[in-house]
Design a protein around this motif. Sequence first.
Motif, PDB file in Angstrom:
ATOM      1  N   LEU A 178       0.835  -1.170   0.061  1.00  0.00           N
ATOM      2  CA  LEU A 178       0.009  -0.079   0.040  1.00  0.00           C
ATOM      3  C   LEU A 178       0.884   1.237   0.088  1.00  0.00           C
ATOM      4  CD1 LEU A 178      -2.522  -1.136   2.688  1.00  0.00           C
ATOM      5  CD2 LEU A 178      -3.372  -0.600   0.494  1.00  0.00           C
ATOM      6  N   THR A 179       0.132   2.352  -0.611  1.00  0.00           N
ATOM      7  CA  THR A 179       0.784   3.601  -0.480  1.00  0.00           C
ATOM      8  C   THR A 179       0.952   4.245   0.989  1.00  0.00           C
ATOM      9  OG1 THR A 179      -0.974   4.834  -0.803  1.00  0.00           O
ATOM     10  CG2 THR A 179       0.322   4.269  -2.828  1.00  0.00           C
ATOM     11  N   GLU A 180       1.777   5.138   1.377  1.00  0.00           N
ATOM     12  CA  GLU A 180       1.870   5.550   2.932  1.00  0.00           C
ATOM     13  C   GLU A 180       0.542   6.030   3.297  1.00  0.00           C
ATOM     14  OE1 GLU A 180       4.752   5.388   4.323  1.00  0.00           O
ATOM     15  OE2 GLU A 180       5.760   4.397   2.576  1.00  0.00           O
ATOM     16  N   GLN A 181      -0.247   6.802   2.460  1.00  0.00           N
ATOM     17  CA  GLN A 181      -1.421   7.395   2.801  1.00  0.00           C
ATOM     18  C   GLN A 181      -2.591   6.193   2.853  1.00  0.00           C
ATOM     19  OE1 GLN A 181      -2.447  10.450   3.821  1.00  0.00           O
ATOM     20  NE2 GLN A 181      -4.616   9.284   4.439  1.00  0.00           N
ATOM     21  N   SER A 182      -2.507   5.279   2.027  1.00  0.00           N
ATOM     22  CA  SER A 182      -3.691   4.158   2.024  1.00  0.00           C
ATOM     23  C   SER A 182      -3.230   3.251   3.173  1.00  0.00           C
ATOM     24  CB  SER A 182      -3.413   3.629   0.755  1.00  0.00           C
ATOM     25  OG  SER A 182      -4.027   4.119  -0.248  1.00  0.00           O
ATOM     26  N   ARG A 183      -2.028   3.018   3.536  1.00  0.00           N
ATOM     27  CA  ARG A 183      -1.584   2.257   4.683  1.00  0.00           C
ATOM     28  C   ARG A 183      -2.414   2.653   5.915  1.00  0.00           C
ATOM     29  NH1 ARG A 183      -1.041  -2.194   6.729  1.00  0.00           N
ATOM     30  NH2 ARG A 183      -0.201  -2.763   4.661  1.00  0.00           N
ATOM     31  N   ARG A 184      -2.293   4.206   5.993  1.00  0.00           N
ATOM     32  CA  ARG A 184      -3.000   4.802   7.343  1.00  0.00           C
ATOM     33  C   ARG A 184      -4.486   4.508   7.265  1.00  0.00           C
ATOM     34  NH1 ARG A 184       1.198   8.666   6.693  1.00  0.00           N
ATOM     35  NH2 ARG A 184       0.155   9.780   5.476  1.00  0.00           N
ATOM     36  N   ASP A 185      -5.148   4.820   5.830  1.00  0.00           N
ATOM     37  CA  ASP A 185      -6.631   4.818   5.738  1.00  0.00           C
ATOM     38  C   ASP A 185      -7.074   3.347   5.950  1.00  0.00           C
ATOM     39  OD1 ASP A 185      -6.560   7.286   4.849  1.00  0.00           O
ATOM     40  OD2 ASP A 185      -6.583   6.922   2.707  1.00  0.00           O
ATOM     41  N   ALA A 186      -6.151   2.301   5.689  1.00  0.00           N
ATOM     42  CA  ALA A 186      -6.519   0.985   5.675  1.00  0.00           C
ATOM     43  C   ALA A 186      -6.537   0.773   7.269  1.00  0.00           C
ATOM     44  CB  ALA A 186      -5.661   0.045   4.748  1.00  0.00           C
ATOM     45  N   GLU A 187      -5.553   0.989   8.175  1.00  0.00           N
ATOM     46  CA  GLU A 187      -5.699   0.810   9.412  1.00  0.00           C
ATOM     47  C   GLU A 187      -7.083   1.328  10.078  1.00  0.00           C
ATOM     48  OE1 GLU A 187      -3.459  -1.010  10.963  1.00  0.00           O
ATOM     49  OE2 GLU A 187      -2.093  -0.977   9.642  1.00  0.00           O
ATOM     50  N   GLU A 188      -7.416   2.595   9.673  1.00  0.00           N
ATOM     51  CA  GLU A 188      -8.576   3.030  10.158  1.00  0.00           C
ATOM     52  C   GLU A 188      -9.937   2.122   9.966  1.00  0.00           C
ATOM     53  OE1 GLU A 188      -9.785   7.040   9.226  1.00  0.00           O
ATOM     54  OE2 GLU A 188      -7.750   7.863   9.730  1.00  0.00           O
ATOM     55  N   ILE A 189      -9.821   1.575   8.497  1.00  0.00           N
ATOM     56  CA  ILE A 189     -10.989   0.686   8.071  1.00  0.00           C
ATOM     57  C   ILE A 189     -10.948  -0.789   8.950  1.00  0.00           C
ATOM     58  CG2 ILE A 189     -11.984  -0.550   6.063  1.00  0.00           C
ATOM     59  CD1 ILE A 189     -10.536   1.644   4.555  1.00  0.00           C
ATOM     60  N   TYR A 190      -9.602  -1.102   9.319  1.00  0.00           N
ATOM     61  CA  TYR A 190      -9.499  -2.356  10.238  1.00  0.00           C
ATOM     62  C   TYR A 190     -10.068  -2.143  11.320  1.00  0.00           C
ATOM     63  CZ  TYR A 190      -6.143  -3.351   6.129  1.00  0.00           C
ATOM     64  OH  TYR A 190      -5.481  -3.620   5.102  1.00  0.00           O
ATOM     65  N   GLN A 191      -9.820  -1.030  11.859  1.00  0.00           N
ATOM     66  CA  GLN A 191     -10.558  -0.984  13.079  1.00  0.00           C
ATOM     67  C   GLN A 191     -11.871  -0.817  13.258  1.00  0.00           C
ATOM     68  OE1 GLN A 191      -8.727  -0.934  16.295  1.00  0.00           O
ATOM     69  NE2 GLN A 191      -7.064  -1.543  14.671  1.00  0.00           N
ATOM     70  N   GLU A 192     -12.398  -0.321  12.131  1.00  0.00           N
ATOM     71  CA  GLU A 192     -13.966  -0.018  11.926  1.00  0.00           C
ATOM     72  C   GLU A 192     -14.724  -1.502  11.915  1.00  0.00           C
ATOM     73  OE1 GLU A 192     -17.517   1.326  11.997  1.00  0.00           O
ATOM     74  OE2 GLU A 192     -15.709   2.531  12.341  1.00  0.00           O
ATOM     75  N   VAL A 193     -13.713  -2.449  11.218  1.00  0.00           N
ATOM     76  CA  VAL A 193     -14.216  -3.907  11.251  1.00  0.00           C
ATOM     77  C   VAL A 193     -14.351  -4.378  12.521  1.00  0.00           C
ATOM     78  CG1 VAL A 193     -13.675  -6.127  10.415  1.00  0.00           C
ATOM     79  CG2 VAL A 193     -12.969  -4.036   8.777  1.00  0.00           C
ATOM     80  N   LEU A 194     -13.462  -4.163  13.283  1.00  0.00           N
ATOM     81  CA  LEU A 194     -13.514  -4.650  14.765  1.00  0.00           C
ATOM     82  C   LEU A 194     -14.266  -4.415  15.524  1.00  0.00           C
ATOM     83  CD1 LEU A 194      -9.323  -4.812  15.345  1.00  0.00           C
ATOM     84  CD2 LEU A 194     -10.740  -6.840  14.925  1.00  0.00           C
ATOM     85  N   LYS A 195     -14.821  -2.912  15.414  1.00  0.00           N
ATOM     86  CA  LYS A 195     -15.855  -2.372  16.089  1.00  0.00           C
ATOM     87  C   LYS A 195     -17.222  -3.181  15.707  1.00  0.00           C
ATOM     88  CE  LYS A 195     -13.992   2.238  16.157  1.00  0.00           C
ATOM     89  NZ  LYS A 195     -14.171   3.431  15.547  1.00  0.00           N
ATOM     90  N   ARG A 196     -17.363  -3.593  14.630  1.00  0.00           N
ATOM     91  CA  ARG A 196     -18.787  -4.061  14.055  1.00  0.00           C
ATOM     92  C   ARG A 196     -19.343  -5.467  14.672  1.00  0.00           C
ATOM     93  NH1 ARG A 196     -20.834  -1.636   8.675  1.00  0.00           N
ATOM     94  NH2 ARG A 196     -20.266   0.292   9.162  1.00  0.00           N
ATOM     95  N   GLU A 197     -20.482  -5.802  14.991  1.00  0.00           N
ATOM     96  CA  GLU A 197     -21.112  -6.949  15.234  1.00  0.00           C
ATOM     97  C   GLU A 197     -21.409  -7.716  14.250  1.00  0.00           C
ATOM     98  OE1 GLU A 197     -24.371  -7.410  18.335  1.00  0.00           O
ATOM     99  OE2 GLU A 197     -24.398  -5.321  17.911  1.00  0.00           O
TER     100      GLU A 197
END
Lengths: 186, 154
Positions: A92-111
């Motif tokens: 991933l590009t630098e920016q997308s690496r950060r974006d991806a981390e945010e999305i991954y966290q959102e996955v963990l928050k969901r039921e």
Amino acid sequence: MIRTAATLGSALLLLGLSGCTVYSGAVNTFGPDKPVSDVAANTDGELLLSKEPPPFCPAPVAAADDFDKVDKAMPAAPIYKLVYFKFDSDELTEQSRRDAEEIYQEVLKREAPEVLVTGHTDTSGSAALNDALSKRRAEAVREDLIEIGVDADTIRTYYKGESEPLIDTGDGVKELRNRRVEINVR
Amino acid sequence: MHSAQKICLLLAMILAPSFAMAEPIATIKKLSGEVSIVRKNETHAATLGDRIHEQDSISTGNQGSIGILFDDDTRIAVGPNSKLSLADYSYDPRNHKGGLDLKVSEGTVSVIAGKVAQGNPEALSVATPASAITVSGNAFSIKVDNPTKEGNAQ
């Protein structure tokens, strides 16, 4: 839901104004302050105002709290995000690496989360190589998700090679915006 | 062609549509209290993350509620003491065409329309014992009282 609340609010206001409420001195701003008719003084019998709502008033359709439990059961809206990759790479590009981390966290928050991951490439290079590359990109995101604790059974990966470019460039063109993975969190 | 093959082919042709109609179409995303799913006359308890099939019926108990997400991103939430059936659902992910027919026999249901409603405002329809509604908005809630139950007598 906001519209429902607004409709209910205006309906209640209308009911109040039209006298479609059970008699209450506290809310009766237009009439007398006690439920006794002026006519009562001139009649022999006892005269009381009805405490029932007037028969021509509509019955309330649904109280707001009927939907409290329903609203809590509404699933969160699905997320669609694109992350971008370095040329000819599944990194991933630098920016997308950060974006991806945010999305991954959102996955963990969901039921009961499910993640659909779809890999793409730009048109530089052969179609066969790009099929393989788009697959590697989707797999890279999948590996990240498993690493942070997402159940592998809930991740589905797809790959499209160079067949569905976001930006139409013609063949043989390096284009960052086409080197992407779509992550759909649901 | 052997007669056995013919019979197999015939069986496949007869059975294929009935299998196609029971396809999974949605996922259970929220769940609390007692909720059961009726599929082909068999009742089982709903489980978080399970798939819901076309023509499944859902019923919730006194404290039960359930939220499900359809493949086209349509979301529905069902409150306590409710009964509904997912009578008909279709969705083509390539062109986002399809539709959803809900039959609500009692209770409270909220719906937020997904992709099937984007190009076709008539894609969502809700039938209640009293009426059939074609929904053109993006989100709506309905409450259906069961007139046969005590306390709701005519």
